[in-house]
Design an enzyme around this catalytic site. Structure first.
Site, short mmCIF file in Angstrom:
data_model
loop_
_atom_site.label_atom_id
_atom_site.label_comp_id
_atom_site.label_asym_id
_atom_site.label_seq_id
_atom_site.Cartn_x
_atom_site.Cartn_y
_atom_site.Cartn_z
N HIS A 1 19.91 -10.65 -9.20
CA HIS A 1 19.19 -9.35 -9.14
C HIS A 1 18.47 -9.00 -10.54
CE1 HIS A 1 20.65 -9.45 -5.14
NE2 HIS A 1 19.96 -8.41 -4.83
N LYS B 1 25.93 1.11 1.71
CA LYS B 1 24.93 1.68 0.74
C LYS B 1 23.73 2.17 1.68
CE LYS B 1 25.69 -0.71 -3.55
NZ LYS B 1 25.06 -1.72 -4.41
N GLU C 1 19.26 -14.27 0.41
CA GLU C 1 20.57 -13.47 0.09
C GLU C 1 21.91 -14.48 0.96
OE1 GLU C 1 20.88 -10.82 -1.68
OE2 GLU C 1 18.76 -9.89 -1.58
N ASN D 1 25.10 -8.63 -7.22
CA ASN D 1 23.90 -8.48 -7.67
C ASN D 1 23.36 -9.89 -8.60
OD1 ASN D 1 23.35 -5.76 -7.25
ND2 ASN D 1 24.51 -5.06 -8.75
N LYS E 1 30.05 -10.88 2.64
CA LYS E 1 29.67 -9.43 2.12
C LYS E 1 30.73 -8.52 2.48
CE LYS E 1 26.75 -5.74 1.26
NZ LYS E 1 25.53 -5.00 0.95
N HIS F 1 14.70 -8.33 -10.46
CA HIS F 1 14.15 -7.05 -10.19
C HIS F 1 13.11 -7.25 -11.26
CE1 HIS F 1 17.48 -4.69 -8.43
NE2 HIS F 1 16.80 -5.07 -7.47
N ARG G 1 26.23 17.41 6.73
CA ARG G 1 27.19 16.76 5.56
C ARG G 1 27.88 15.34 6.18
NH1 ARG G 1 28.29 22.10 4.97
NH2 ARG G 1 27.49 22.77 2.72
N ARG H 1 32.14 -5.68 -6.69
CA ARG H 1 30.82 -5.55 -5.73
C ARG H 1 29.57 -5.96 -6.46
NH1 ARG H 1 29.78 -1.27 -0.78
NH2 ARG H 1 27.60 -1.95 -0.46
N HIS I 1 11.41 -9.07 -1.76
CA HIS I 1 12.67 -8.99 -2.54
C HIS I 1 13.64 -10.20 -2.54
CE1 HIS I 1 16.49 -6.98 -4.28
NE2 HIS I 1 17.04 -7.74 -3.31
N GLU J 1 31.75 0.06 -5.53
CA GLU J 1 31.16 -0.70 -6.69
C GLU J 1 31.60 -0.21 -7.81
OE1 GLU J 1 27.16 -1.69 -6.21
OE2 GLU J 1 26.79 -2.41 -8.28
P1 NAD Z 1 11.85 -4.17 6.05
O1 NAD Z 1 12.75 -3.14 6.49
O2 NAD Z 1 10.77 -3.66 5.04
O3 NAD Z 1 11.28 -5.29 6.94
C1 NAD Z 1 10.37 -6.13 6.67
C2 NAD Z 1 9.27 -6.07 7.54
O4 NAD Z 1 9.80 -6.63 9.13
C3 NAD Z 1 8.83 -4.66 8.20
O5 NAD Z 1 7.36 -4.83 8.37
C4 NAD Z 1 9.54 -4.45 9.27
O6 NAD Z 1 8.71 -3.73 10.04
C5 NAD Z 1 9.23 -5.89 9.86
N1 NAD Z 1 10.52 -6.14 11.05
C6 NAD Z 1 11.76 -5.79 10.92
N2 NAD Z 1 12.33 -6.54 12.00
C7 NAD Z 1 11.43 -7.15 12.76
C8 NAD Z 1 11.46 -7.95 13.81
N3 NAD Z 1 12.84 -8.33 14.39
N4 NAD Z 1 10.28 -8.45 14.26
C9 NAD Z 1 9.07 -8.27 13.82
N5 NAD Z 1 9.15 -7.44 12.60
C10 NAD Z 1 10.33 -6.96 12.12
O7 NAD Z 1 12.49 -5.29 4.77
P2 NAD Z 1 14.11 -5.80 4.81
O8 NAD Z 1 13.95 -7.10 4.08
O9 NAD Z 1 14.60 -5.81 6.01
O10 NAD Z 1 14.84 -4.76 3.85
C11 NAD Z 1 14.61 -4.48 2.40
C12 NAD Z 1 15.15 -3.18 2.20
O11 NAD Z 1 16.36 -3.15 2.47
C13 NAD Z 1 14.83 -2.58 0.63
O12 NAD Z 1 14.42 -1.19 0.93
C14 NAD Z 1 16.06 -2.68 -0.10
O13 NAD Z 1 16.28 -1.87 -0.92
C15 NAD Z 1 16.93 -2.46 1.09
N6 NAD Z 1 18.32 -3.20 0.97
C16 NAD Z 1 19.53 -2.39 1.05
C17 NAD Z 1 20.56 -2.93 0.97
C18 NAD Z 1 22.00 -2.15 0.99
O14 NAD Z 1 22.95 -2.61 0.81
N7 NAD Z 1 21.62 -0.98 1.60
C19 NAD Z 1 20.88 -4.58 0.48
C20 NAD Z 1 19.66 -5.09 0.32
C21 NAD Z 1 18.47 -4.55 0.57
N1 GLY Z 2 23.32 -5.24 -1.88
C1 GLY Z 2 24.17 -4.88 -2.58
C2 GLY Z 2 25.27 -4.26 -2.31
O1 GLY Z 2 25.52 -3.72 -1.08
O2 GLY Z 2 26.25 -3.78 -3.16
#
Ligand code: NAD
Ligand code: GLY
Length: 373
Positions: free
Chosen positions: A261, A154, A196, A258, A240, A265, A132, A254, A278, A250
């Site tokens: 987005h 998130k 972003e 988006n 942020k 999307h 938990r 917050r 993305h 949110e």
């Molecule tokens: P990702 O985590 O897939 O990373 C992109 C690629 O880069 C992957 O192949 C990864 O292995 C590689 N990589 C990462 N760091 C590296 C480095 N330093 N050197 C070489 N390769 C590296 O993609 P992302 O864009 O970081 O994240 C996208 C994800 O984040 C999505 O799933 C999205 O839903 C999520 N997200 C979450 C939030 C949130 O608030 N929690 C906000 C935005 C996005």
């Molecule tokens: N990426 C949107 C949020 O964190 O609310």
């Protein structure tokens, strides 16, 4: 400012939530002194840690982190998960939970996520649900994760019905951003993260906007000097965290995160998640939101041009792809942001000013997208 072992100054941003406050620490080459930092900042309450990372980041970064934890007599195990959005599933969460069980994590123990947003979201969700809730520390290694995914609590995974449909809010104990990890990040991923950053400059950080407008090229790490990069990371993290502090769960404000987005999307969905990253889709979505705002008389061509120039400097796409308009309108109805069957758009009305509208007509959307093709 404090100093790391290697004498690189650390910058700290406080995320001052009512409960669960934490800091975002930015420091080049700070990974090898993580163990000391955790003990000094009292970020961990016991000495059992599970590091979750993926194959791309294990060798260059996670190993350094593990050694620095071992130096401080911390009991650390590491789980290397598969790379990619397609692995952001229940099955991977099961692997992380299995590793947590095998390593006897207790309530006061911590999971450390080392990687991009995919690793961060999954390790965070596993931490939110194991016993938990155990601690989570985010060490983002993509630009997108540094400025967005790692901050704000998130966490989640995908469901066959859509992205991030399963999740929880679980704030980290610490976010450690080491800009030198970006050296190995593919350039296209860097640009996607820059979308972003540009978003924050439009929705609310004038210093960031000024910094980005002064730079000639935003399309690669090499084109940005270290001081500017650190300023970009700091301003973005501040932007942020201010929004998260104002509306942690949110329930209102917050939602402005988006921006871009809603139609972004649609682009991702209708191109099967394999054509645009993305951030690239969000770039298109921000231009589309701007065009809708212009038609509604809320935003002007000069501001739209400033936004587009930044996206161009980052070599991000800004044209609307060839997609059937009927499919676009249908896809909008399936969006996660639909409330009471109305599609919600976050629209710019000035720099740092936005409005959320759920009454944008199909005709307005069609006209805006036509202008972008
Ligand atoms: P990702 O985590 O897939 O990373 C992109 C690629 O880069 C992957 O192949 C990864 O292995 C590689 N990589 C990462 N760091 C590296 C480095 N330093 N050197 C070489 N390769 C590296 O993609 P992302 O864009 O970081 O994240 C996208 C994800 O984040 C999505 O799933 C999205 O839903 C999520 N997200 C979450 C939030 C949130 O608030 N929690 C906000 C935005 C996005
Ligand atoms: N990426 C949107 C949020 O964190 O609310």
């Amino acid at each position: 400012m404090t100093k790391t072992n290697n004498s690189y100054p650390l910058q700290t941003i406080n995320v001052g939530l009512e409960s669960n406050s934490y800091s975002i620490t930015i420091g080049a080459s700070s990974l090898s002194s993580l163990g000391q930092l955790l003990l000094r900042k009292k970020c961990i309450t016991n000495l059992r840690i599970l590091v979750v990372t993926n194959v791309d980041v294990f060798l260059p970064y996670a190993e350094k982190i593990i050694n620095s934890l071992k130096d401080q007599k911390i009991h650390v195990e590491c789980l290397v998960i598969e790379e990619g959005e397609e692995n952001k599933t229940q099955a991977t969460i099961q692997h992380i939970h299995d590793a947590a069980f095998a390593h006897s994590l207790e309530r006061g123990s911590t999971i450390i996520a080392v990687g991009g947003g995919v690793v961060g979201d999954m390790a965070g969700f596993a931490a939110a649900t194991w016993l938990r809730g155990v601690g989570i520390i985010q060490i983002p290694t993509t630009l997108l994760a540094m400025v967005d995914a790692a901050i704000g609590g998130k966490t989640g995974i995908n469901h066959p019905g859509g992205k991030n449909l399963i999740g929880a809010f679980h704030q980290p104990n610490l976010v450690l951003i080491d800009p030198s990890t970006l050296i190995t990040l593919p350039q296209r991923e860097f640009r996607a993260g820059m979308a972003e950053v540009i978003k924050y400059s439009i929705i609310g950080n004038p210093e960031l906007l000024q910094c980005l407008e002064q730079l000639k090229d935003l399309s690669s790490l090499e084109s940005i000097n270290l001081n500017s990069l650190k300023a970009i990371l700091r301003y973005s993290a501040q932007a942020k965290s201010q929004i998260v502090v104002a509306d942690e769960l949110e329930s209102g404000l917050r939602a402005i995160l988006n921006y871009g987005h809603t139609l972004g999307h649609v682009v991702e969905t209708l191109t099967g998640y394999n054509t645009y990253l993305h951030g690239e889709a969000i770039a298109i979505g921000m231009v589309a939101a701007g065009e809708i705002s212009i038609i509604l008389g809320l935003w002007n061509e000069t501001l739209q041009m400033r936004q587009k120039e930044l996206l161009d400097k980052a070599k991000l796409p800004t044209n609307w792809p060839l997609l059937k308009i009927e499919s676009v309108l249908e896809c909008l109805q399936g969006d996660k942001k639909v409330q009471n069957e109305k599609v919600r758009f976050v629209l710019p009305t000035g720099l740092g000013k936005l409005v959320i509208k759920d009454d944008v007509s199909s005709q307005t959307i069609i006209s805006a997208l036509k202008k972008m093709t």
